[in-house]
Every structure is written in C-alpha cells, then in structure tokens.
Design a protein around this motif. Structure first.
Motif, PDB file in Angstrom:
ATOM      1  N   THR A 164       0.743  -1.203  -0.049  1.00 46.38           N
ATOM      2  CA  THR A 164       0.004   0.064  -0.005  1.00 46.38           C
ATOM      3  C   THR A 164       0.823   1.158  -0.130  1.00 46.38           C
ATOM      4  OG1 THR A 164      -0.134  -0.110   2.330  1.00 46.38           O
ATOM      5  CG2 THR A 164      -1.990  -1.201   1.141  1.00 46.38           C
ATOM      6  N   ALA A 165       0.465   2.338  -0.640  1.00 47.35           N
ATOM      7  CA  ALA A 165       1.123   3.641  -0.592  1.00 47.35           C
ATOM      8  C   ALA A 165       1.479   4.231   0.398  1.00 47.35           C
ATOM      9  CB  ALA A 165       0.399   4.477  -1.547  1.00 47.35           C
ATOM     10  N   ASP A 166       0.840   3.693   1.813  1.00 48.83           N
ATOM     11  CA  ASP A 166       0.947   4.424   3.148  1.00 48.83           C
ATOM     12  C   ASP A 166       1.674   3.569   4.141  1.00 48.83           C
ATOM     13  OD1 ASP A 166      -1.003   2.380   3.402  1.00 48.83           O
ATOM     14  OD2 ASP A 166      -2.322   3.778   4.698  1.00 48.83           O
ATOM     15  N   SER A 167       2.282   2.415   3.410  1.00 51.93           N
ATOM     16  CA  SER A 167       3.171   1.515   4.105  1.00 51.93           C
ATOM     17  C   SER A 167       4.475   2.490   4.793  1.00 51.93           C
ATOM     18  CB  SER A 167       3.727   0.577   3.209  1.00 51.93           C
ATOM     19  OG  SER A 167       4.952  -0.296   4.028  1.00 51.93           O
ATOM     20  N   LYS A 168       4.788   2.097   6.004  1.00 46.83           N
ATOM     21  CA  LYS A 168       5.731   2.864   6.781  1.00 46.83           C
ATOM     22  C   LYS A 168       7.076   2.042   6.613  1.00 46.83           C
ATOM     23  CE  LYS A 168       2.779   4.639  10.419  1.00 46.83           C
ATOM     24  NZ  LYS A 168       2.517   4.617  12.059  1.00 46.83           N
ATOM     25  N   ASP A 367       4.833  -3.380   9.735  1.00 44.85           N
ATOM     26  CA  ASP A 367       5.872  -2.707   8.902  1.00 44.85           C
ATOM     27  C   ASP A 367       7.062  -2.598   9.584  1.00 44.85           C
ATOM     28  OD1 ASP A 367       3.909  -2.167   7.082  1.00 44.85           O
ATOM     29  OD2 ASP A 367       3.216  -0.062   7.906  1.00 44.85           O
ATOM     30  N   LYS A 389       5.648   0.526  -3.416  1.00 48.64           N
ATOM     31  CA  LYS A 389       4.623   1.338  -2.997  1.00 48.64           C
ATOM     32  C   LYS A 389       3.912   2.129  -4.006  1.00 48.64           C
ATOM     33  CE  LYS A 389       6.871   2.333   1.600  1.00 48.64           C
ATOM     34  NZ  LYS A 389       7.461   3.652   2.363  1.00 48.64           N
TER      35      LYS A 389
END
Length: 727
Positions: A164-168, A367, A389
């Motif tokens: 996901t683009a918001d992965s840390k 994450d 991402k």
C-alpha cells in the motif's frame, strides 16, 4: 572414467544428498561417469585444519584445497551445494559438537591472550565466512531461472503480500562516513607487492604485507567510522520508536566475516545502551562480546555472579526499545539474537515479497524499518520498496525474469577482503603502500573498520565477454549496474567501455547506477520481458536472491553456472538460507521440506558438460524429469503428511528413468532403464508408504554439524524397496 564431483556440505542440502546421491550415482554410471564426493562442510573443514590433534582414523583430507586446484583445470566438473558460511556462534557450536564426539580440537579463542591462542584463532578464522566460495569460484557467474521453473511459477503463482502507498516500511542507511562514501580506488599500471600500514604518530605498524597484485588489478580501500555508526544507530532507534515500526537489522555477518559482526555488535550495544553504560567495564573484564549477538550475550552474562540481575536489566532495556523484527516469535528469537540468523540477501527480499511486513514479538506482521548501515547497495532495497509502494506487488503469473552475469572470479571485490579488513586499534592513518609510494590513505579513529579489496584484470575481461555472450543469446535489455560516482565503479568502467566498443556491441548495453537500474529492471519484468543485470560480486549475491524470490518464490531453484576460466565447469545449486529450519523440522518430525530442484538443474547442466552422447542424453532426460515433477506437483510439501524431499527424489528417479527409457537415440540405454522405470512405477505405492512410515516422529542424526553417516542413511533412505531397485 570421467567424473563429476558432488560436494558434501551442511544442514538440509547434505541430508537431501544422502537420499539423492545414490540415485545420481546409479544413473550416471550408465553413462560411464563416476560421481565422487568431496567434503567442504564446516565440520569437515575444521577437522582438516587440525590433523596433528587427531587420530589416523579421525583425520580428514583438505578437500577444499584439493578442489581449489581442480577448478583451475579444464577437467573440473563440480556440482557445488550451498555450504555454511560460518559465523562465530556457528563455528563454536560445530567445535563443541566435534569435541563431544571425541575429536581433540582446541576451543576457539575469542580474545587470544598468548601466541599459541593467536595461532589457533588464525587457523579457525580461515574457516569462517565465505571461506569456500572464493576458492572454488575461478570463473564468473551466469544465473537465471530455468525455463521449466519459470513456466511453473507463472502457471502456479506463489502468494505475494499486498503493498500500500501508505506503508511505513523503509530502508535506513548511513549515507556518509561509511564504506560507500569513504571509498578510494586505483588501477595498478604494473604488478605490485602491496603493504598496509597503520601510522600513529611516529609508530608505523604493518597490518598486512606481501600482497601480490598483477598488472591491471583494481585495488579499493575504504573505512566505516564507528562514531558515525553509533550516531546512526541512536538516531534510527529514536526514529523507529516515533514511527511505530519494527527495528530490523539486515547484515551479511557470514560472508563479511570481519566487518559485519562488528557492525552487528554495535547494534546490540546501541539497543542495550543503558546496560552497557552500567556494565561495560564488567563485560570487557570477562570477555563478554556483543558481536556474537544478544543470545550469546545473555548466556555469558548468566555466568557472572550478578548475572540474573544484569539479564533482568537487559530485558527491561529491550522492553523500552521499539519492538524487534523476529526470527522466531514463538521462541522469542529476535533479529539481534544471532548475527547469522538474518542474512540481507534472503531477509530483505522476504520483507519485500510480504508487502513490507515483518514478524513482530506479538506474532503479528507489521511494517518494518530495514536498517542497512552501509549505503553501498542499500539504495537497491530502498528503491525496490518505493517502486512497490508506487505500483503494487509484482504478479508472478505475468512477470518476466531478471538474469544475472556476476563478476566474482578469483575473489573479486568485497568478498575477497577478509584478510585485509581491520578494526583499527588507535587513531591515526591507514595507508596502502607500493614500496615507498603511497597509493591510498585514510585518517581513522580507534574502532573504525577499514578494509581493502581487489579485482584482477582477467576476471573483469572474462565477465564482460560473458555478458556479451549472454546478451547475444537472449537478445534482450542488458544493464551494467555501475555508478559513475563510485570510485571502484569508475575504474571498472575504464575496462567495460573500451571492450564493448572494441567488440562493436556498445549500443546493446546500458550503464546505470544501481538505484535507477533497480527500477528499470522491475519495469521491464512487470511487462513480462527478460532483462540481464550485469553486476559485481556483492550485487550478484543480492540480486540473485531478490529477483528470483519475487519471480518464482525462492532462489533455491535458480540455475547457476560458473564457467571456470580454465575451461572447467562449476554448477551451483541455489541458496541455503532456510536450511537450519528444515533440519530442525526433520529432527523433530521426520519431515524434510528442502526442495532439491536446484540440484536437479545443476545435475542436468553437469551431465551435458561432461560430454559424450550418453551423458548428453541423460542431461536432457533430467530436464524432462524436472518438468514432469513440477507439472505433477511432486515438489516437497511444508507439513508432515505431505510428500517430502525423499518422496520428491523418488518421483524424480521415476520420471528420469521413464525419460531415459522413452528416448530413441540410444537403444541400449533405453533397454537398461525400461525395467527400472517399470518397477519404480509398479511399486510406487509401497515405496511412498515406506518413505512416510516414520513421519511425525523425532529422528536421531547423530549430530547437527557432523552427523553419523549410518544414522543419516537410515533416516534419508527408509524405503527398502526403493533401495533395492536403485542399488
């Protein structure tokens, strides 16, 4: 009689060999080929190092040295299985096991105090890390997924984690005052005998002398600042706490056997800073070294008079730190427990394949901040994470493939640097001298890690020629992963560009720094195309895990051909990073899930290389058997009750015999294998029942590093019916 050398190694690959090798020996004999084993296992190398302490019956020949001579001849035909690149904890465990079996071996002196201890430590140190591969790799690497493996992976795609683009998840790296940023490099205009000196005031200490370098050798020198490393760890731990991710350290403490255990030890110190501030003097006084990891540290601390109190403080310090990436959540084994447990080339692709997730101490995925201190190739993994991402996970069903042509011959680049890597004792200057001429120098502080590596001219030229050959065969995009801004790569490019121009093929190749080359390669295979990465030694190791693990689920199924520079062949069988868990499962449940597909691929290539009509027929039949095994789903399963490695070997033998019986080029060979194929087929149910008879029960191998041959044979060849047919 022509011969194939099949190496005896360690852990799961060696246990699997006890089942597979009798089949290979029986079949190969019909092609007039002798299959001979040579022991390059960790235990075997230890025994070969101390013959004077052993009885005549206990002594072992130095098979690694023997093979080192063989690979420099055109006659070499070696199938090389993955061996342990031993860390200090593994080395000590192997020594202890051998001592318990009655071998009079000395303990490993972690902190030598006498000349005799220093001598013993030096002999053991020659066994650690990548002691095997540089000796055997007298050629450059050609690694790719076999067509049958790639087709099967596309038809049966493995599970991929969701990105996901918001992965840390991210990579944390130093970027300054590390090996990458401090590198200097020169190409020797003439042969030289180099000397490494440490200068502190008026005192000149020779760290290494007599380093013979032929004309044209590229010599690199660099160092990592311990002050910068410690500051990096402190900063990163604080950032991880704020971000709410797992802390995961990714190193190569096996191959980089001098530098990386030290870097690993500093991570342990940083994570336990309050404990080391309070008890550092006590630890030094008792020789307690964090370089062996948190597990070893706690064991040593427990032996102190106030050990329970200090271990409680260690647990309290860990509880206040961010959660650690776990090797085994159920058993509480963290990323920092053992330096050889988390190896970057296998661990980073695993995180990327899982959608950026790692296992936390609570047994849940989360994450993770991937900590790779040296920035030389950290950017490859950082770019991979950023790419996914942006685009989402790769689809194995449609992905193309990245092949690799790797520069590794004659100890090329960093993996040959162990004898010239030093933890600096005092502030001063380290310089590389050619007689009275200074070639390179660095100002260093106490505790800094300084190293020198070299890459000879002949391997570089052979590497470029191999790249040209592979690109012509594939007619696909081919990229040299070389960075104009890096000192070593600039020297390499001074070879690469003129050779490509002279061969008239410069237009068929691109030259990119590793970070843009990473994205370009992923973009290429996302469209289903083939791409060739042409890299140095370390990137060869990293990429031939990264891309295969994403493309086909594992790097153990890769075809790895080393075209030896003197005309011989070395056929490597893939990675062994998951082998320890496989052995544990076998010992507890009598189920070995090791997949010998890499061995099958290497065997086919080795038979074709051996030459002769029958050997070539057998090699093609191996390919047919491998394709049929994959198509019929006969690879080992993960759980007790599934077919395991032994059942997979039975099916391989069946399909190999059937392919030989069906071929039409050699009627006598077909007639030989027709009754074998018929008997294997007719008795398949009986054989499989015998192979599974002891499933679920613990087994005794007589040792982990140095098992008992009869006990291993009993476990790995439990079918009297199959044994009688094979002989």
């Amino acid at each position: 009689m022509a011969r194939i050398i099949y190496t005896k190694v360690d852990e799961a690959p060696q246990l699997a060999a006890a089942s597979l090798l009798p089949i290979v020996e029986r079949f190969a004999a019909e092609a007039g080929l002798e299959v001979e084993t040579r022991d390059i296992s960790l235990a075997g190398r230890i025994l070969a190092t101390f013959p004077e302490r052993l009885t005549e019956e206990q002594r072992q020949s130095d098979d690694l040295a023997w093979l080192g001579d063989l690979v420099k001849t055109p006659e070499a035909n070696v199938i090389k299985l993955p061996n342990i690149s031993a860390s200090v904890p593994q080395l000590k465990a192997a020594i202890q096991e051998l001592q318990g079996q009655g071998y009079d071996l000395p303990d490993y002196p972690s902190d030598p105090q006498t000349p005799e201890e220093a001598k013993i430590a030096g002999r053991y140190d020659a066994i650690k890390g990548s002691a095997v591969n540089p000796v055997l790799r007298e050629g450059n690497s050609d690694r790719r997924a076999p067509a049958a493996v790639k087709a099967f992976a596309q038809a049966n795609p493995h599970r991929m984690g969701k990105w996901t683009a918001d992965s840390k998840t991210r990579v944390a790296t130093m970027g300054e005052d590390d090996f990458r940023s401090n590198e200097q490099s020169v190409t020797l205009a003439q042969a030289a005998i180099l000397r490494i000196e440490h200068v502190a005031g008026e005192t000149v200490t020779v760290l290494k002398d007599g380093l013979k370098m032929p004309e044209g050798t590229i010599v690199d020198a660099t160092f990592m600042s311990v002050t910068a490393l410690q500051a990096f760890y402190d900063k990163t731990i604080a950032e991880v706490a704020e971000e709410g991710t797992l802390f995961s350290l990714h190193m190569k403490a096996t191959m980089m056997k001098v530098s990386d255990p030290i870097i690993f030890g500093h991570a342990v110190r940083a994570y336990l800073k309050p404990v080391f501030d309070a008890h550092g003097d006590t630890f030094r006084e008792h020789g307690i070294d964090p370089n062996g990891g948190l597990g070893s540290l706690k064991t040593q601390v427990a032996e102190l008079p106030n050990g329970d109190e200090i271990n409680a403080q260690i647990d309290a310090a860990l509880a206040k730190r961010p959660p650690l990436y776990m090797v085994n959540s159920d058993k509480g084994i963290t990323n920092l427990h053992v330096p050889s447990d988390v190896i970057i080339d296998a661990s980073m692709p695993a995180v990327i394949r899982a959608g950026g997730k790692g296992w936390g101490p609570d047994g849940e995925e989360a994450d993770t901040t991937c900590v790779i201190p040296d920035s030389s190739y950290a950017g490859v993994y950082a770019e991979s994470i950023d790419y996914f991402k942006d685009t989402g996970a790769l689809d194995p069903a449609t992905a193309g493939t990245v092949q690799n042509v790797g520069l590794m011959a004659q100890k090329a680049e960093e993996y040959g640097s162990h004898p010239t890597t030093f933890e600096i004792p005092d502030a001063g200057t380290v310089r590389v001298m050619d007689g009275e001429t200074e070639l390179m120098s660095h100002t260093v502080e106490a505790g800094d890690i300084w190293r020198m590596a070299s890459t000879k001219k002949a391997p570089i030229e052979n590497w470029v020629e191999l790249a040209i050959e592979r690109q012509a065969a594939e007619e696909c995009r081919a990229i040299f992963w070389l960075d104009e801004t890096r000192a070593h790569d600039r020297e390499l490019l001074a070879y690469v560009r003129p050779m490509l121009d002279a061969k008239g093929v410069a237009g068929k190749f691109e030259i990119m720094a590793p970070i843009p080359a990473t994205r370009a390669s992923f973009e290429e295979i996302r469209e289903g195309r083939t791409c060739i990465s042409i890299t140095g030694n370390v990137l060869r190791d990293y990429l031939t895990d990264l891309f295969p693990i994403l493309e086909v689920g594992t790097s153990a199924k890769m075809l790895s051909v080393v075209k030896l520079m003197q005309g011989g062949g070395l056929f490597e069988t893939g990675a062994g990073g998951s082998a320890p868990k496989h052995v544990q499962q076998l010992m507890e449940e009598n189920h070995l899930r090791w997949d010998s597909l890499g061995e099958f691929c290497a065997l086919g290539e080795s038979l074709r290389f051996a030459g002769g009509d029958r050997a070539r027929i057998m090699g093609r039949a191996v390919d047919d058997a491998t394709e049929k095994l994959l198509a019929n789903g006969k690879s080992p399963g993960r759980k007790v009750g599934d077919d395991d490695n032994r059942a997979s070997h039975f099916h391989f033998a069946l399909y190999w015999a059937q392919a030989l019986a069906a071929q039409t080029k050699d009627a006598d060979l077909a007639a030989t294998f027709e009754p074998i194929a018929e008997e294997l087929s007719a008795k398949a149910d009986t054989i499989l029942a015998e192979l599974k008879a002891g499933a679920g029960q613990p087994v005794d191998l007589g040792g982990y590093y140095h098992g008992d041959a009869e006990k291993i044979a009993a476990v790995m060849r439990p079918s009297p019916t199959l044994n009688a047919i094979i002989g």
